[in-house]
Design a protein around this motif. Structure first.
Motif, mmCIF file in Angstrom:
data_model
loop_
_atom_site.group_PDB
_atom_site.id
_atom_site.type_symbol
_atom_site.label_atom_id
_atom_site.label_comp_id
_atom_site.label_asym_id
_atom_site.label_seq_id
_atom_site.Cartn_x
_atom_site.Cartn_y
_atom_site.Cartn_z
ATOM 1 N N VAL A 144 -16.493 20.786 -7.788
ATOM 2 C CA VAL A 144 -15.138 20.952 -7.261
ATOM 3 C C VAL A 144 -15.163 21.950 -6.103
ATOM 4 O O VAL A 144 -14.567 21.717 -5.047
ATOM 5 C CB VAL A 144 -14.163 21.395 -8.373
ATOM 6 N N CYS A 147 -16.739 20.349 -3.054
ATOM 7 C CA CYS A 147 -15.793 19.418 -2.414
ATOM 8 C C CYS A 147 -14.694 20.162 -1.667
ATOM 9 O O CYS A 147 -14.315 19.770 -0.555
ATOM 10 C CB CYS A 147 -15.193 18.474 -3.455
ATOM 11 N N PHE A 183 -6.728 23.280 -8.230
ATOM 12 C CA PHE A 183 -7.930 22.809 -8.890
ATOM 13 C C PHE A 183 -8.517 23.769 -9.929
ATOM 14 O O PHE A 183 -9.391 23.401 -10.679
ATOM 15 C CB PHE A 183 -9.001 22.469 -7.847
#
Length: 184
Positions: A144, A147, A183
């Motif tokens: 994550v 990204c 996130f």
């Protein structure tokens, strides 16, 4: 932790950090880890918060770390410690050494420091990037985070390509904060 330790650690950082805050990041990181004032993840958070808040990054970091370690007096002593060398050196340069700075050997020495400083900044950035993309256990990659890093980099490059100017740093910081909230 003694107040004198806090003062002298940040005095040393202020004395030996050429190139401002980004050049001092490696020194501050090393001091935080060596003194046991925090770990890599905490340092990365302090650096991000210091970048996002108004004022010089190095002073913000010293104030935050000093406050965390010794309250008000810790913050004051760390801040004075990190700023005192620059203040004294500036007074000396302006008052006594103005003509010496124009000499070729001094100019050559200052130009020789620049590539070394770039290496220190790059190494610190790589270390912080690696600590940011490792998972909390340090055993693998946090995909994550990778990204998000790549996405924010693409946003910055796309903005520059589309609008022919750099994305304002505050917009990039806010985008990163929003991504972190969403996130994590």
């Amino acid at each position: 932790m003694s107040y004198l330790t806090l003062f002298f650690v940040f005095l040393k950082i202020g004395l030996f950090s050429f190139g401002g805050a980004y050049g001092a990041l490696a020194l501050i990181q090393e001091a935080v880890l060596r003194q046991g004032w925090g770990d890599e993840a905490m340092f990365a958070n302090i650096a991000a918060i210091s970048e996002a808040t108004p004022g010089p990054i190095m002073v913000n970091m010293a104030t935050y770390i000093g406050s965390r370690q010794g309250g008000f007096w810790g913050a004051l002593l760390a801040t004075v410690g990190v700023t005192l060398p620059a203040f004294v050196i500036l007074l000396l340069i302006v008052g006594l050494l103005r003509h010496i700075l124009q000499k070729a050997p001094v100019q050559a020495a200052l130009q020789g420091i620049q590539p070394c400083l770039m290496g220190v900044i790059l190494a610190t950035g790589c270390t912080m990037l690696l600590s940011a993309v490792m998972d909390s256990k340090g055993s693998g990659i946090d995909y994550v985070a990778v990204c998000l890093f790549l996405g924010l980099g693409a946003l910055s490059l796309g903005w520059k390509k589309l609008f022919k100017k750099r994305l304002p740093p505050i917009a990039l910081i806010l985008a990163a904060a929003l991504c972190g909230i969403c996130f994590y």
